[in-house]
Design an enzyme around this catalytic site. Structure first.
Site, short mmCIF file in Angstrom:
data_model
loop_
_atom_site.label_atom_id
_atom_site.label_comp_id
_atom_site.label_asym_id
_atom_site.label_seq_id
_atom_site.Cartn_x
_atom_site.Cartn_y
_atom_site.Cartn_z
N GLY A 18 -4.29 9.78 -6.66
CA GLY A 18 -5.32 10.57 -7.32
C GLY A 18 -5.30 10.54 -8.83
N GLY A 20 -6.03 7.88 -10.66
CA GLY A 20 -7.04 6.95 -11.16
C GLY A 20 -6.59 5.50 -11.20
CE LYS A 21 -2.02 4.40 -7.21
NZ LYS A 21 -2.22 5.83 -6.97
CB THR A 22 -8.62 2.61 -7.17
OG1 THR A 22 -7.61 2.69 -6.17
CG2 THR A 22 -9.71 1.67 -6.70
CB SER A 23 -10.93 4.37 -11.65
OG SER A 23 -11.43 5.15 -10.60
CG ASP A 45 -3.66 2.63 -0.55
OD1 ASP A 45 -3.13 2.85 0.56
OD2 ASP A 45 -4.10 3.53 -1.28
CB THR A 503 -13.66 7.45 -3.45
OG1 THR A 503 -14.62 6.62 -4.11
CG2 THR A 503 -12.59 6.58 -2.84
#
Length: 594
Positions: A18, A20-23, A45, A503
């Site tokens: 949560g 913000g790694k993916t963003s 992931d 998401t």
């Protein structure tokens, strides 16, 4: 954006769920591709949401991302990788051996160990100079939440060491001779990860005590296995513009306090900070805007704030319903970063203070529920599944049981097998099974690891169930497996925790579908940290709150029968007082406000 300057070939984004790694990983990959680089964006992931962020369906092979020349992306799918791995092992002998022998080989390769090793194999291939990643200038890894990623990044060294010291050819996957050919690749992965000219580890955190603490632990543990080239990104830094809004000023002050107490180990790292944005980072336009200065036309505009939809109840109502139980299992599940640990701890404290004897535990290697609770209270017992402790206990137990029947050579062979990295997965599953069984005598609240890791644990329960039932024909009702208990709605209640964002809600819905396919029906949903329920006045917070209402409406009308909404608090809820506030905070159902 210092991490992009002179970026090495491999960029790893890691951190607590949560943050913000993916963003940030997606934005970095798009930024590099827009500037003429050939970039491969990879999610490790098991519950990847990279497809949702980029707006393209991804698989195990590099898929070009429409709208971004030079960018391709893929998901490492553990189940698909395991299927391909089994076929590589069994396929060559399928027509040469008896059918029952082939079936036995497939069964041996159907466990959680094979899933992990297969996914790990694909990961190490992407670190090499050949294979799927050979054509790319940069490989950007969007990793699973901390505990799962620590395990993944330790595995190259663990398997390399195991194969170096394996003298008798044993492993949990059968003869280790078949893995010796992977040794050079595993050793190459170790070299690539530890080479600062080739790999940069980007620790992503929020300006919150728990997130910063986890980043510091990750930094230390990964440095110990050679990943010392690190950069810190503090994401979601908030500055209030409406100084009359107590929630806004509280969030700003809380963030500054957390940063002021940042561990010294993080202060010594090169760092960057990113402001909180008013929009969800979904779609290429939003991804591209993330690394650009905020646009006053789209950020922080004053928005009417609709009322919450009917059916959004308080967390206290869920506590009252659970308080009628004296035993059973309550599993708190969801995507990383949605607040599972906090919700589990708040429920445990509230129930204990109502006179219920509660056992609070966690399957998440990176979670420390005792730190969230703080002071112990009566009726509450806290434990955690510590992989190192469980592995030591499991090895001792296996050796003790087998010791009388083995000669020195056999014992040495068994000890070698038990040093395999796969042993951890087996030991953790045994610990999980003990806790599930123990819920027949007490009320257990289990904080689980993030979605992907938990699904692998449930897959292990399914495989174990099938094996037990196949080997116990004729015993009738005398056998009870962990999966049976998880499917029993009177015994197990699954709480889905999510945030009121696109998401997390999509991922929670997918998790609920996966559970139903396993015969497990979610009991209730908890929408955590809701700005819409807190009714803020600050323009940026109101913009985010307004976007939440539609997601809350979708959950209450389409996805769940019971829904509890937890308002966002001005401070991270830690300690008994903070956890009580999480349960007692009233949910704002006021009508539209200007």
């Amino acid at each position: 954006m210092k991490w992009i300057e002179n970026a090495p070939r491999h960029l790893f984004f890691t951190g607590k769920g949560g943050v913000g790694k993916t963003s940030l990983a997606a934005a970095t990959a798009v930024f590099l591709a827009d500037r003429g680089k050939r970039v491969l964006l990879v999610s490790t992931d098991p519950a990847s949401n990279l497809d949702d962020v980029l707006g393209v369906a991804l698989g195990r092979d590099p898929t070009p991302v429409p709208g971004v020349d030079g960018l391709s992306a893929l998901n490492i799918d553990p189940e698909a990788a395991a299927l391909a791995y089994r076929e590589r092992v069994v396929g060559p002998v399928r027509d040469l051996l008896p059918a029952d022998t082939v079936a036995g080989m497939e069964e041996q390769l159907s466990g959680a160990c094979t899933v992990e090793v297969a996914a790990f194999d694909e990961f190490t291939m992407l670190l090499g100079e050949d294979g799927a990643a050979a054509a790319f200038d940069h490989v950007v890894f969007d990793t699973a939440p901390t505990g799962h990623t620590l395990r993944l990044l330790r595995l190259p060294a663990a398997w390399s060491d195991f194969l170096d010291t394996n003298e008798r050819g044993a492993s949990c996957l059968g003869p280790a001779s078949g893995m010796k050919m992977q040794h050079d690749r595993y050793a190459a992965a170790v070299r690539a990860l530890s080479d600062p000219a080739r790999t940069l580890l980007i620790l992503v955190t929020r300006p919150e005590a728990g997130s910063l603490g986890e980043a510091a632990s990750s930094s230390r543990e990964l440095a110990e296995v050679g990943l010392r080239n690190q950069h810190l990104i503090i994401n979601g830094v908030f500055e209030a513009t409406d100084r009359t809004d107590a929630l806004a000023t509280g969030l700003e002050e809380g963030g500054q306090r957390a940063l002021g107490r940042m561990p010294d180990s993080l202060r010594s790292l090169p760092s960057s900070s990113m402001p909180l944005r008013g929009e969800n980072i979904v779609g290429l336009d939003a991804v591209r805007r993330l690394l650009l200065p905020a646009d006053a036309e789209t950020e922080g505009r004053v928005t009417d704030l609709p009322a919450l939809p009917p059916g959004a109840d308080s967390l206290e109502s869920l506590v009252e319903e659970l308080a009628a139980r004296t035993h059973g299992l309550v599993m708190v599940m969801g995507k990383g970063g949605v607040g599972k640990t906090t919700v589990a701890a708040a429920l445990a404290v509230a129930l204990a203070e109502r006179g219920v004897a509660v056992h609070l535990t966690t399957t998440d290697p990176a979670a420390h529920v005792a730190d969230v609770v703080g002071d112990l209270i009566g009726n509450l017992r806290i434990t955690r599944i510590d992989p190192e402790v469980e592995v030591a206990a499991y090895r001792a137990k296996v050796l003790a049981r087998a010791g009388k029947d083995l000669d020195d050579e056999g014992r040495a062979l068994l000890e070698e097998d038990l040093r395999s990295p796969c042993t951890e997965e087996v030991a953790v599953f045994h610990a999980f099974s003990r806790i599930v069984a123990g819920a027949s005598r007490e009320l257990v609240i289990m904080d689980t690891a993030p979605t992907g890791h938990t699904l692998l644990l449930l897959d292990a329960a399914g495989g174990y169930h099938r094996e037990i039932m196949r080997n116990s024909a004729g015993l009738g009702g005398a056998v009870t497996t962990p999966l049976m208990r998880l499917r029993d709605a009177d015994y197990t209640r699954v709480l889905m925790v999510t945030l009121a964002e696109t998401t997390p809600v999509l991922e929670a819905a997918r998790l609920a579908d996966d559970l139903r396919r396993a015969g497990i029906e979610p009991f209730a949903w908890v929408i955590n940290n809701s700005l819409a329920a807190a009714r803020p006045h600050d323009p940026l917070l109101r913009q985010r709150a307004a976007a939440e209402v539609e997601q809350i409406r979708r959950v209450t009308t389409e996805l769940a029968r019971r829904v509890s909404v937890v308002p966002r608090l001005s401070e991270e809820p830690r300690g008994l007082a903070g956890l009580r506030a999480l349960v007692e905070e009233p949910v704002g159902h006021r009508g539209t406000t200007p």
